[in-house]
Design a protein around this motif. Structure first.
Motif, mmCIF file in Angstrom:
data_model
loop_
_atom_site.group_PDB
_atom_site.id
_atom_site.type_symbol
_atom_site.label_atom_id
_atom_site.label_comp_id
_atom_site.label_asym_id
_atom_site.label_seq_id
_atom_site.Cartn_x
_atom_site.Cartn_y
_atom_site.Cartn_z
ATOM 1 N N UNK A 1 0.835 -1.205 0.000
ATOM 2 C CA UNK A 1 0.000 0.000 0.000
ATOM 3 C C UNK A 1 0.866 1.250 0.000
ATOM 4 N N UNK A 2 1.959 1.227 0.769
ATOM 5 C CA UNK A 2 2.870 2.380 0.800
ATOM 6 C C UNK A 2 3.507 2.597 -0.571
ATOM 7 N N UNK A 3 3.871 1.523 -1.241
ATOM 8 C CA UNK A 3 4.460 1.635 -2.580
ATOM 9 C C UNK A 3 3.466 2.282 -3.527
ATOM 10 N N UNK A 4 2.202 1.844 -3.449
ATOM 11 C CA UNK A 4 1.166 2.433 -4.304
ATOM 12 C C UNK A 4 0.976 3.915 -3.985
ATOM 13 N N UNK A 5 1.132 4.282 -2.707
ATOM 14 C CA UNK A 5 0.931 5.678 -2.308
ATOM 15 C C UNK A 5 2.053 6.584 -2.818
ATOM 16 N N UNK A 6 3.298 6.092 -2.777
ATOM 17 C CA UNK A 6 4.432 6.952 -3.152
ATOM 18 C C UNK A 6 4.703 6.933 -4.644
ATOM 19 N N UNK A 7 4.193 5.934 -5.350
ATOM 20 C CA UNK A 7 4.494 5.814 -6.776
ATOM 21 C C UNK A 7 3.851 6.959 -7.549
ATOM 22 N N UNK A 8 4.614 7.631 -8.374
ATOM 23 C CA UNK A 8 4.137 8.758 -9.168
ATOM 24 C C UNK A 8 4.078 8.377 -10.641
ATOM 25 N N UNK A 9 3.206 9.086 -11.354
ATOM 26 C CA UNK A 9 3.126 8.883 -12.796
ATOM 27 C C UNK A 9 4.419 9.370 -13.452
ATOM 28 N N UNK A 10 4.858 8.744 -14.566
ATOM 29 C CA UNK A 10 6.048 9.245 -15.264
ATOM 30 C C UNK A 10 5.866 10.716 -15.647
ATOM 31 N N UNK B 1 14.981 23.945 -15.120
ATOM 32 C CA UNK B 1 15.153 24.692 -13.875
ATOM 33 C C UNK B 1 13.805 25.063 -13.263
ATOM 34 N N UNK B 2 12.799 25.299 -14.103
ATOM 35 C CA UNK B 2 11.485 25.686 -13.604
ATOM 36 C C UNK B 2 10.752 24.516 -12.944
ATOM 37 N N UNK B 3 11.108 23.287 -13.319
ATOM 38 C CA UNK B 3 10.426 22.127 -12.729
ATOM 39 C C UNK B 3 11.398 21.298 -11.886
ATOM 40 N N UNK B 4 12.453 21.958 -11.407
ATOM 41 C CA UNK B 4 13.453 21.218 -10.634
ATOM 42 C C UNK B 4 12.828 20.515 -9.431
ATOM 43 N N UNK B 5 11.952 21.218 -8.699
ATOM 44 C CA UNK B 5 11.327 20.613 -7.518
ATOM 45 C C UNK B 5 10.501 19.384 -7.903
ATOM 46 N N UNK B 6 9.845 19.460 -9.048
ATOM 47 C CA UNK B 6 9.062 18.311 -9.520
ATOM 48 C C UNK B 6 9.973 17.134 -9.820
ATOM 49 N N UNK B 7 11.132 17.435 -10.449
ATOM 50 C CA UNK B 7 12.081 16.370 -10.773
ATOM 51 C C UNK B 7 12.633 15.740 -9.503
ATOM 52 N N UNK B 8 12.971 16.586 -8.527
ATOM 53 C CA UNK B 8 13.501 16.068 -7.262
ATOM 54 C C UNK B 8 12.457 15.199 -6.556
ATOM 55 N N UNK B 9 11.199 15.676 -6.558
ATOM 56 C CA UNK B 9 10.124 14.889 -5.926
ATOM 57 C C UNK B 9 9.946 13.553 -6.625
ATOM 58 N N UNK B 10 10.055 13.568 -7.955
ATOM 59 C CA UNK B 10 9.913 12.320 -8.711
ATOM 60 C C UNK B 10 11.062 11.375 -8.393
ATOM 61 N N UNK B 11 12.303 11.953 -8.346
ATOM 62 C CA UNK B 11 13.466 11.127 -7.996
ATOM 63 C C UNK B 11 13.312 10.568 -6.576
ATOM 64 N N UNK B 12 12.843 11.391 -5.645
ATOM 65 C CA UNK B 12 12.675 10.938 -4.259
ATOM 66 C C UNK B 12 11.628 9.828 -4.169
ATOM 67 N N UNK B 13 10.567 9.934 -4.989
ATOM 68 C CA UNK B 13 9.548 8.879 -4.982
ATOM 69 C C UNK B 13 10.141 7.560 -5.478
ATOM 70 N N UNK B 14 11.053 7.654 -6.457
ATOM 71 C CA UNK B 14 11.709 6.436 -6.941
ATOM 72 C C UNK B 14 12.617 5.840 -5.873
ATOM 73 N N UNK B 15 13.305 6.730 -5.135
ATOM 74 C CA UNK B 15 14.171 6.257 -4.056
ATOM 75 C C UNK B 15 13.347 5.559 -2.981
ATOM 76 N N UNK B 16 12.244 6.223 -2.572
ATOM 77 C CA UNK B 16 11.407 5.642 -1.522
ATOM 78 C C UNK B 16 10.754 4.349 -1.996
ATOM 79 N N UNK B 17 10.315 4.343 -3.263
ATOM 80 C CA UNK B 17 9.690 3.136 -3.792
ATOM 81 C C UNK B 17 10.691 1.985 -3.801
ATOM 82 N N UNK B 18 11.927 2.257 -4.249
ATOM 83 C CA UNK B 18 12.942 1.204 -4.282
ATOM 84 C C UNK B 18 13.258 0.711 -2.870
#
Length: 875
Positions: free
Chosen positions: A213-222, A519-536
């Protein structure tokens, strides 16, 4: 290597969080709180993971860690536990058999639940507070216990895990009985250590579910990359973002260096210069014009095809054919004008004609007649030549089918007219390109408009069937010339746009602008990377929560240490409990990777039949108790066992076997029995006496102060005649100290009560001691096997008669109503002495019988001893 040692070796190789989970399972059944707390270690980075620990045998349930016995000394300081009174102390003998009697609602279940919470129970119950007082205090109690030579006290908080030492206590009750023999024929018996492994597997499954369930919660769309170039450094980076992507790598792609910023400004200037040539826009405009022009040309050609001379000639033929059909139909109709009846050739007439022909075919007379003679199908009169000729002319008319041909020709003309083009729709559809071509006032659109008007007028004439008009001629030369010019423009602008330098500038500029957009979506990229880290991270833990290896371990250990041993022990225990008639054997199997013990009938004819559908309630209770007694053999030496009403649903024979088994077990461990059955207590006393086992009996009652009031020994109804004698002697001493001088009524009531209880003591002596419990009022069975214990030797019957005669009158109200003087205290004491003499005489008879039996036994053995001694004397 023992089972516990094997598990210990396995547990020390677990990761810290797995060790934490197993340690919780080892303490008792895993709760939802346990699962949530362990899961939090894996899902919440702020929660510090426990350190790896070194398991010892003290951490393994059921492991033999010491020979020191564990004993429960007392339960005290009870606060808000069920309806138990506060301030009571329920003490236990630290050895032997402890019996706690209590009627329903007296409070014994409340005390047993305290022990069930701290001990090992298959079904641990929630301990509630007193619902009557609605106290705000949390339920708690203190248990004093001895461990080896040391004494300890544990305050039980019923909302937390029990103390580790007390977990050695093993508890059996009715709910545990149902668990041992369930409807599915599967039981929960396993040695404690394997039970902990089973719970560990269940805990892993529960944690895996939480992690899923946690994996499903943190997983983000590409990330949506449609706004970025389809090739290049930025695109490659965005598509390759993974859990390994570092913040520095994101910063490198999201920030322009000074050199890149200078290059970007330069490229923007160069792009502006290229765009001033308008090559891309002009090329796109030419492309659109060519597409629209070709569509216009194709549409005009289609209109011309639908209105050219060849098409109009076909239309003229359609009209001519229709007219010919109409003329022929008219001439045929005129041929019948001279007939005497009007309407010849019409629709209704044709129906009449068809019916006449059908009638003729039915009756073998053709219409019209084929020969010279014939008959009319309607009047049935013979036809003359003139009438027959007329009918043949009618038939020829019908066969020509001129009306249908005329209808078909008319429909063909209608279809042709419907297919003529709607020029108003055509003009609207192509209005934009027509305006681009010059509109109504300039060429080449002016000529097209004129031609369309001419075609419009021509089509109107055609609809009026004016086929003499000539079809307007279409000249597409001007339009084709215009299209050729736009095609030349398109190629020229495309060549200009595809200049290598221009393409280089556009490509490099697109790449730098893409980096700027990152640069304008850096925070989005970081959040996406963090979701991949947490998912892994979560997936790694989920994979480590796989149960396959643990299930295999359980299966191997169960087969090696449990299956064969359990079968032998269970068979022996069932024999000791008097269970016979049906052979039952345990089998070991795995369900979803978890090992279970299953009971089944050994008889192949009963294979697959549920035990509960065949065994009575009493038989099921014996089987469950047998398993429990087998299980306690695996507990550490000296671990107490607690049984709450173990003989429910059992007959007298079953109670005797169980009492014998418990008395035998009390030699090795403390045994505590809670019961509401007095006959089972009598049996426990007899078996304890027979096996020289210690037994301590007390009872709890509910009075005005609440439930759980602890009293020594048994209540009056449960006392033996000997115990009643002692209680009455103590009571007489108290009566002598009591001053009732002058209160005659009180003296009468006191004497009557004493006489009543004294008579009850004589009755109990008759049932238990004189007649040896062959027949009692407490059970319906007649114990014929006890007839050898009947004592009717003199002076026993005389003493019984004397005691009963002296007390019986004062048991009834009549004697008191007569005004007779009550017996004095000395007279009451004389009655007690008669009871004492009775019990003493019975004791003498039994001892004499015992000596006689031993003498006969010795006499029987003398010849054998002499035979054994003779060879030695000869030597």
């Amino acid at each position: 290597m023992t089972l516990e040692e094997r598990v210990l070796e396995w547990a020390n190789e677990l990761t810290p969080w797995e060790q934490d989970l197993f340690a919780r399972c080892a303490r008792g059944p895993l709760s939802e709180t346990d699962v949530e707390e362990v899961a939090k270690l894996l899902t919440n980075p702020s929660v510090e993971e426990p350190e790896s620990k070194e398991f010892t045998l003290t951490d393994i349930p059921g492991a033999v860690t010491t020979t020191d016995p564990l004993s429960i000394q007392q339960i005290c300081e009870v606060v808000n536990v069920n309806a138990l009174s506060e301030g009571q102390v329920l003490a236990f003998s630290e050895t032997g058999l402890n019996v706690v009697y209590g009627r329903n609602g007296a409070g014994k279940t409340g005390y047993s639940r305290v022990l069930k919470h701290v001990g090992r129970s298959l079904n641990r119950e929630e301990v509630l507070g007193n619902v009557l007082t609605r106290s705000s205090d949390a339920p708690s109690a203190t248990i004093h216990y001895g461990f080896g030579s040391e004494n300890h006290a544990a305050t039980v908080d019923f909302s937390s895990d029990p103390d580790g030492d007390l977990a050695r206590i093993c508890v059996f009750d009715s709910s545990a009985s149902r668990s041992y023999v369930r409807d599915e024929n599967e039981i929960d018996y396993l040695p404690g250590v394997l039970g902990a492994l089973r719970d560990y597997v269940g805990g892993l499954d529960a944690i895996k579910e939480i992690l899923d369930q946690k994996i499903a919660d943190v997983e983000k769309e590409p990330m949506d990359l449609t706004a970025f170039p389809k090739t290049g450094e930025v695109r490659d980076f965005l598509e390759s973002i993974s859990k390994e992507t570092t913040g520095q790598e994101i910063d490198n792609i999201a920030n322009l260096s000074d050199e890149e910023a200078t290059e970007l400004a330069k490229l923007k200037r160069e792009k502006a210069e290229i765009e001033s040539q308008q090559a891309p826009a002009l090329r796109e405009s030419a492309s659109r014009d060519i597409t629209a022009g070709k569509a216009l040309k194709d549409g005009l050609a289609d209109i011309q095809a639908k209105t050219d001379e060849k098409t109009m000639a076909r239309f003229e033929q359609m009209i001519s054919h229709r007219d010919t059909c109409a003329e022929a139909l008219k001439e045929a109709a005129d041929d019948f004008k001279s007939e005497p009846v009007a309407g010849i050739g019409g629709g209704k007439w044709r129906l009449l004609w068809d019916a006449a022909q059908a009638f003729g075919q039915e009756h073998d007379c053709s219409v019209p007649p084929e020969g010279d003679e014939g008959h009319c199908p309607l009047c049935l009169q013979e036809l003359d030549e003139q009438a027959a000729s007329r009918l043949r002319r009618f038939d020829e008319f019908v066969k020509n089918n001129l009306s249908q041909q005329l209808d078909k020709a008319g429909r063909a003309i209608d279809d042709f007219l419907r297919e003529l083009p709607e020029l108003s729709v055509f003009r609207a559809t192509h209005s934009q390109i027509l305006n681009q071509l010059g509109g109504r006032d300039s060429e080449p659109a002016k000529s097209i408009y004129q031609w369309l008007n001419d075609v419009d007028n021509f089509i109107e004439k055609i609809r009026r069937e004016n086929v003499d008009s000539e079809s307007p001629e279409l000249d597409l030369e001007a339009l084709e010339t215009w299209l050729d010019g736009r095609d030349t423009d398109h190629k020229r602008h495309q060549e200009l746009e595809e200049d290598p330098e221009q393409k280089r500038v556009a490509g490099r500029l697109e790449e730098l602008e893409a980096k700027q957009a990152v640069a304008e979506i850096r925070d989005t990229i970081v959040a996406y990377r963090d979701s991949l880290v947490e998912k892994a991270h979560l997936e790694d833990h989920r994979n480590s929560a796989a149960t396959g290896s643990v299930s295999s371990q359980i299966t191997r250990l169960t087969k090696q240490f449990v299956s064969d041993q359990l079968k032998t022990e269970l068979v022996n225990e069932l024999k000791q409990l008097g269970f016979g008639g049906l052979d039952i054997e345990p089998t070991v199997r795995t369900i979803s990777g978890v090992a279970h013990i299953r009971l089944a009938f050994s008889d192949s004819r009963l294979r697959g039949v549920d035990l509960a559908s065949v065994l009575s309630e009493g038989q099921q209770r014996r089987v469950s108790l047998a398993l429990f007694m087998v299980e306690q053999q695996h507990l550490p030496a000296g671990s107490p066992i607690v049984l709450d009403d173990p003989v429910t649903s059992l007959d007298q024979e079953g109670r005797r076997h169980i009492a014998k088994s418990l008395a035998a077990a009390s030699h090795h461990r403390q045994v505590i029995v809670f019961t509401h059955d007095l006959s089972s207590i009598r049996e426990l006393e007899r078996q304890s006496d027979f096996l020289s086992a210690e037994i301590t009996i007390q009872h709890v009652v509910e009075d005005a102060n609440g439930a759980g009031q602890v009293k020594p020994s048994l209540p009056w109804d449960g006392l033996t005649a000997k115990d009643r004698l002692g209680a009455l002697r103590d009571r007489l001493v108290a009566m002598r100290a009591e001053d009732l001088e002058g209160n005659v009524e009180a003296e009468r009531e006191r004497a009557a009560s004493f006489c009543k209880d004294l008579r009850g003591a004589f009755e109990r002596a008759v049932e238990d001691d004189v007649f040896g419990q062959v027949v009692t009022r407490r059970v319906d069975d007649v114990q014929t096997s006890r007839m050898k214990d009947v004592v009717l030797d003199d002076p026993v019957p005389k003493l019984v008669e004397k005691g009963m005669s002296a007390n019986s009158p004062w048991v009834h109200d009549r004697t008191r109503a007569d005004g007779s003087d009550p017996p004095t205290l000395d007279e009451l004491e004389e009655g007690l002495n008669v009871l004492g003499d009775l019990l003493e005489e019975i004791k003498k008879v039994k001892k004499a019988r015992q000596r006689e039996a031993e003498k006969r036994k010795t006499e029987t053995k003398k010849p054998l001893r002499a035979a054994i001694a003779r060879p030695n004397s000869g030597a």
